[in-house]
Design a protein around this motif. Structure first.
Motif, short mmCIF file in Angstrom:
data_model
loop_
_atom_site.label_atom_id
_atom_site.label_comp_id
_atom_site.label_asym_id
_atom_site.label_seq_id
_atom_site.Cartn_x
_atom_site.Cartn_y
_atom_site.Cartn_z
N GLN A 1 98.78 5.52 95.25
CA GLN A 1 98.87 4.04 95.81
C GLN A 1 100.21 4.02 96.91
O GLN A 1 99.91 3.08 97.94
CB GLN A 1 99.48 3.24 94.60
N GLY A 2 101.18 4.55 96.60
CA GLY A 2 102.30 4.63 97.55
C GLY A 2 101.95 5.60 98.84
O GLY A 2 102.27 5.16 99.91
N PHE A 3 101.01 6.56 98.59
CA PHE A 3 100.42 7.19 99.76
C PHE A 3 99.63 6.46 100.78
O PHE A 3 99.78 6.43 101.88
CB PHE A 3 99.65 8.48 99.24
N PHE A 4 98.63 5.65 100.17
CA PHE A 4 97.81 4.77 100.99
C PHE A 4 98.57 3.61 101.59
O PHE A 4 98.13 3.39 102.62
CB PHE A 4 96.59 4.45 99.91
N HIS A 5 99.31 2.85 100.60
CA HIS A 5 99.98 1.73 100.97
C HIS A 5 101.15 2.00 101.88
O HIS A 5 101.50 0.89 102.70
CB HIS A 5 100.03 0.72 99.76
N GLY A 6 101.88 2.94 101.89
CA GLY A 6 103.01 3.24 102.46
C GLY A 6 102.63 3.65 103.86
O GLY A 6 101.67 4.29 104.28
N CYS A 7 103.54 3.37 104.86
CA CYS A 7 103.56 3.69 106.11
C CYS A 7 104.15 4.95 106.73
O CYS A 7 105.28 5.17 106.13
CB CYS A 7 103.99 2.36 107.01
N LEU A 8 103.67 5.57 107.85
CA LEU A 8 104.45 6.66 108.18
C LEU A 8 105.66 5.64 109.25
O LEU A 8 105.54 4.70 109.77
CB LEU A 8 103.70 7.21 109.64
N ASN A 9 107.03 6.28 108.65
CA ASN A 9 108.00 5.30 109.08
C ASN A 9 109.01 6.09 109.52
O ASN A 9 109.19 7.51 109.03
CB ASN A 9 108.66 4.32 107.96
N LYS A 10 110.10 5.65 110.46
CA LYS A 10 111.10 6.31 110.79
C LYS A 10 112.11 6.78 109.77
O LYS A 10 112.74 7.97 109.97
CB LYS A 10 111.80 5.48 112.03
N PRO A 11 112.41 5.91 109.07
CA PRO A 11 113.77 6.38 107.79
C PRO A 11 113.28 7.66 107.01
O PRO A 11 114.03 8.53 106.86
CB PRO A 11 113.80 5.20 107.11
N ASP A 12 111.86 7.69 106.69
CA ASP A 12 111.31 8.77 105.99
C ASP A 12 111.25 9.88 106.70
O ASP A 12 111.85 11.19 106.41
CB ASP A 12 110.18 8.33 105.53
N PHE A 13 110.93 9.62 107.98
CA PHE A 13 110.66 10.86 108.72
C PHE A 13 112.08 11.65 109.24
O PHE A 13 112.30 12.80 109.20
CB PHE A 13 109.95 10.62 110.14
N VAL A 14 113.21 10.85 109.55
CA VAL A 14 114.42 11.03 109.79
C VAL A 14 115.05 11.83 108.80
O VAL A 14 115.65 12.72 108.84
CB VAL A 14 115.26 10.12 110.56
N LEU A 15 114.97 11.24 107.57
CA LEU A 15 115.54 11.86 106.44
C LEU A 15 114.95 13.14 106.20
O LEU A 15 115.81 14.17 105.83
CB LEU A 15 115.53 10.86 105.18
N LEU A 16 113.72 13.31 106.11
CA LEU A 16 112.86 14.66 105.93
C LEU A 16 113.37 15.58 106.97
O LEU A 16 113.63 16.72 106.53
CB LEU A 16 111.34 14.49 106.00
#
Length: 439
Positions: free
Chosen positions: A220-235
């Motif tokens: 659910q989180g995978f499908f509903h969540g968006c590619l986003n800058k905060p997660d990408f930057v953190l990773l």
């Protein structure tokens, strides 16, 4: 309380270790089959595998940036955010796959300029080309593995790794030696078998993730969540320092393989045998280290620093037991190990000589793996980059060149440098961890 930590670490870590042992068995099988097919191919495999392993370990290090994030979110019950973070991790790993493949293609185009024996080049280039194609699948597999490990579902990656490695060994037998009506392909056959198994392991992970009820909330989180800058930057903020640290550690071995190549095919074939042996210990330690990282990240998400420290200490105690249990049989069998891989007696004699410096660095290897993973668990990864540079590029590689070519110790001299690099790295990681978790 300590008994609880030991029990939980073993519960988490043993499936990872078993999965890693499957990878070890594959490495052994590859080396055994190739070595008995041709000592020349064994030497070529040594060079290629060390270069490819540098890319794989670097990439695996980047994927480890997902573990403390997932572990912390999972420890707080924020499971849909875990699924969203996995989505961003797959995207980040795909970008890295493009970068890594470009670097490996550059290596492929210039391999003839690296001073390797001329007779090896016809074997090196096609084998290297096939393994480069397999690299994106390694990165995608890593993303899913760090996700399932981070949510403490470590048995999933264990079974997938074991299944993939069994398939790879069967494929090796068929393609290297030309069985079941297939042509005898030698070293290239081993590469094709590896490529197919890596593709299928990713396919199995995709099927499990998108069909199993166990992962419904994460989907659910995978499908509903968006590619986003905060997660990408953190990773990326966590992943690149870990990738750099692990990459420099592996580079100390891979670049040493180039120096070994200057000593000739016998030294290079011996180096490949020793790398296969060293991976036995490395992978087992890293399996337990991954459990340390996961459990520490769970406690760190709950801000329980006391249990963070206890977990790291208990993890190292387990690591010490593993070191003793692995070192004793390797020492006792040192005169026989080379003969398992090749009939070349010169290679067997050199392997027996290299066992001694190999055993000397086991303590340092266990120390640096345990506390590197402890630092990953608390997401304190940037300083490790500097420590790794000092340990491997300032200490280990120059020492290897000095011992081998100036002191005249040859291949043994190159291996004598590894205890210095790994132990110094372990001491620096330990001191940093103690500083960051002091009361």
């Amino acid at each position: 309380m300590k008994q609880t930590h030991y029990r939980e670490l073993l519960t988490l870590g043993i499936p990872i270790v078993i999965g890693q042992i499957g990878t070890i068995v594959l490495g052994f099988a590859d080396t055994l089959m190739i070595g008995h097919h041709s000592a020349t191919e064994l030497a070529a495999a040594s060079f290629v595998n060390n270069m490819i392993n540098l890319a794989i370990i670097f990439s695996t290090g980047f994927s480890y940036g997902l573990t403390p994030v997932v572990g912390s979110l999972f420890g707080q019950g924020r499971n849909q955010e875990v699924g969203r973070t996995l989505k961003n991790s797959i995207f980040a790993n795909t970008i890295l796959a493009v970068i890594v493949c470009a670097a490996m293609i550059a290596l492929f185009l210039n391999v003839q300029h690296l001073g390797q024996p001329e007779e090896l080049l016809p074997y090196i280039k096609p084998y290297l080309a096939v393994l480069i194609i397999s690299l994106p699948f390694v990165l995608w597999f890593n993303a899913f593995k760090q996700f399932t490990d981070g949510i403490t579902d470590t048995k999933v990656s264990m079974w997938i790794l074991l299944g993939g490695n069994i398939l790879n060994i069967l494929g090796n037998y068929i393609l290297i030696y030309g069985k079941l009506g297939m042509p005898e392909m030698g070293l290239v056959g081993a590469g094709i078998s590896t490529l197919v198994s890596r593709i299928l392991m990713v396919v199995v992970y995709l099927i499990l993730f998108f069909s199993s009820s166990r992962y419904t909330v994460f989907r659910q989180g995978f499908f509903h969540g968006c590619l986003n800058k905060p997660d990408f930057v953190l990773l990326n903020r966590l992943g690149w320092p870990i990738a750099g640290q692990m990459g420099m550690e592996t580079a100390s071995f891979s670049l040493s393989a180039i120096m070994v190549g200057w000593l000739g095919s016998t030294a290079l074939a011996s180096y490949q045998v020793m790398i296969a042996v060293s991976q036995v210990c490395f992978m087992m330690y890293y399996g337990m280290g991954a459990a340390v990282s996961v459990r520490i990240s769970n406690f760190y998400g709950q801000k329980d620093i006391d249990n963070v420290r206890r977990t790291a200490n208990c993890g190292f105690h387990i690591m010490l037991v593993m070191i003793v249990c692995s070192a004793i049989p390797i020492f006792l069998l040192r005169h026989h190990i080379g003969g398992w891989f090749t009939d070349d007696k010169d290679v067997g004699i050199m392997v027996a000589q290299l066992i001694i410096p190999f055993l000397l660095y086991q303590f340092g290897d266990g120390l640096q793996i345990n506390f590197a993973n402890a630092l990953r668990g608390i997401a304190d990864v940037k300083p490790m980059l500097y420590f790794a540079f000092i340990a491997y590029f300032i200490i280990s590689l120059p020492a290897g060149y000095f011992f081998a070519f100036i002191a005249g110790w040859g291949a043994t001299g190159i291996w004598m440098a590894f205890p210095l690099g790994l132990t110094s790295a372990g001491i620096m990681y330990y001191l940093r961890f103690r500083h960051q978790t002091k009361s």
